[in-house]
Motif scaffolding. Sequence first.
Motif, PDB file in Angstrom:
ATOM      1  N   ILE A  99       0.889  -1.265  -0.263  1.00  0.00           N
ATOM      2  CA  ILE A  99      -0.070  -0.064   0.210  1.00  0.00           C
ATOM      3  C   ILE A  99       0.976   1.209  -0.114  1.00  0.00           C
ATOM      4  CG2 ILE A  99      -1.896   1.091   1.511  1.00  0.00           C
ATOM      5  CD1 ILE A  99      -2.364  -1.859   2.958  1.00  0.00           C
ATOM      6  N   PRO A 100       1.118   1.771  -0.891  1.00  0.00           N
ATOM      7  CA  PRO A 100       2.259   3.074  -1.335  1.00  0.00           C
ATOM      8  C   PRO A 100       0.900   4.286  -0.008  1.00  0.00           C
ATOM      9  CG  PRO A 100       0.513   3.036  -3.129  1.00  0.00           C
ATOM     10  CD  PRO A 100      -0.100   1.350  -2.156  1.00  0.00           C
ATOM     11  N   GLY A 119      -1.635  11.137   2.014  1.00  0.00           N
ATOM     12  CA  GLY A 119      -2.045  10.943   3.542  1.00  0.00           C
ATOM     13  C   GLY A 119      -2.358   9.517   4.327  1.00  0.00           C
ATOM     14  N   SER A 120      -2.615   8.765   3.086  1.00  0.00           N
ATOM     15  CA  SER A 120      -3.889   7.923   2.704  1.00  0.00           C
ATOM     16  C   SER A 120      -2.953   6.679   2.223  1.00  0.00           C
ATOM     17  CB  SER A 120      -4.626   8.115   2.824  1.00  0.00           C
ATOM     18  OG  SER A 120      -5.554   6.795   3.205  1.00  0.00           O
ATOM     19  N   ASN A 157       3.736   5.117   5.266  1.00  0.00           N
ATOM     20  CA  ASN A 157       2.060   4.923   4.978  1.00  0.00           C
ATOM     21  C   ASN A 157       1.774   4.445   6.430  1.00  0.00           C
ATOM     22  OD1 ASN A 157      -0.008   5.891   4.046  1.00  0.00           O
ATOM     23  ND2 ASN A 157      -0.326   3.825   2.317  1.00  0.00           N
ATOM     24  N   VAL A 158       1.717   5.080   7.206  1.00  0.00           N
ATOM     25  CA  VAL A 158       1.455   4.749   9.401  1.00  0.00           C
ATOM     26  C   VAL A 158      -0.397   4.165   8.624  1.00  0.00           C
ATOM     27  CG1 VAL A 158       1.176   4.888  11.056  1.00  0.00           C
ATOM     28  CG2 VAL A 158       3.767   4.494  10.541  1.00  0.00           C
ATOM     29  N   ARG A 159      -0.428   6.362   8.555  1.00  0.00           N
ATOM     30  CA  ARG A 159      -2.063   6.660   8.488  1.00  0.00           C
ATOM     31  C   ARG A 159      -2.912   5.251   7.603  1.00  0.00           C
ATOM     32  NH1 ARG A 159      -0.724  12.162   8.968  1.00  0.00           N
ATOM     33  NH2 ARG A 159      -0.030  11.619   7.203  1.00  0.00           N
ATOM     34  N   GLY A 160      -1.868   4.759   6.371  1.00  0.00           N
ATOM     35  CA  GLY A 160      -2.670   4.121   5.204  1.00  0.00           C
ATOM     36  C   GLY A 160      -2.884   3.502   5.280  1.00  0.00           C
ATOM     37  N   VAL A 161      -2.111   2.879   6.178  1.00  0.00           N
ATOM     38  CA  VAL A 161      -2.561   0.958   6.411  1.00  0.00           C
ATOM     39  C   VAL A 161      -3.309   0.625   7.360  1.00  0.00           C
ATOM     40  CG1 VAL A 161      -0.946  -0.143   7.572  1.00  0.00           C
ATOM     41  CG2 VAL A 161      -0.070   0.290   5.958  1.00  0.00           C
ATOM     42  N   ASP A 162      -3.076   1.766   8.722  1.00  0.00           N
ATOM     43  CA  ASP A 162      -4.301   2.178   9.738  1.00  0.00           C
ATOM     44  C   ASP A 162      -5.988   2.291   8.786  1.00  0.00           C
ATOM     45  OD1 ASP A 162      -5.043   2.445  12.560  1.00  0.00           O
ATOM     46  OD2 ASP A 162      -5.360   4.377  12.260  1.00  0.00           O
TER      47      ASP A 162
END
Length: 173
Positions: free
Chosen positions: A75-76, A80-81, A116-121
């Motif tokens: 997931i790139p 921010g997501s 990509n901490v937020r995108g993975v979350d």
Amino acid sequence: MNLIISGTNRKHSNSLKVAKFYQKELMKRGEEFEILSLEDLPSDIIVTDLYGKRSEAFAEIQEKVSAAKVFVFIIPEYNGSYPGVLKVFIDACAFPSSFFHKKAALVGVATGKYGNVRGVDHFTGVCNYLRMHVLPLKIHIPLIQTELNTEEEFHDPLSLKFILEQIDEIARY
């Protein structure tokens, strides 16, 4: 057959390079995973495969998704997501049968420093809604442009340690 989803339709993406690395490492562990790059989605997917419609082009993709039991999502980070095309892909798949009670491993990649901490979350929330079982060990790869060498192998020992730990867990999943 299980699937590694390269979560962008961008040509020659780092996500696809990471997907190929995961596939190669999983193969070393006796695990067969096919790569599904979102580059291969029908270009008109938003008019041909949403809201109960199904095109011949997407029907082949749907068969692969339906048959898979384990997914690895690369997931790139996009704004921010995660990429909108990844959400469109999920929305185009048959619900709930495509992902219901199947397993998912998540890998975030970014050119920035957070991997990509937020995108993975955010994507974890989608997986939870789909009732997927998400592997607790999620990998975040920051500065992806510096992580891969010319052979598209990870060369930083610390990054490689955590990536291989996740791959071992996927193989046991």
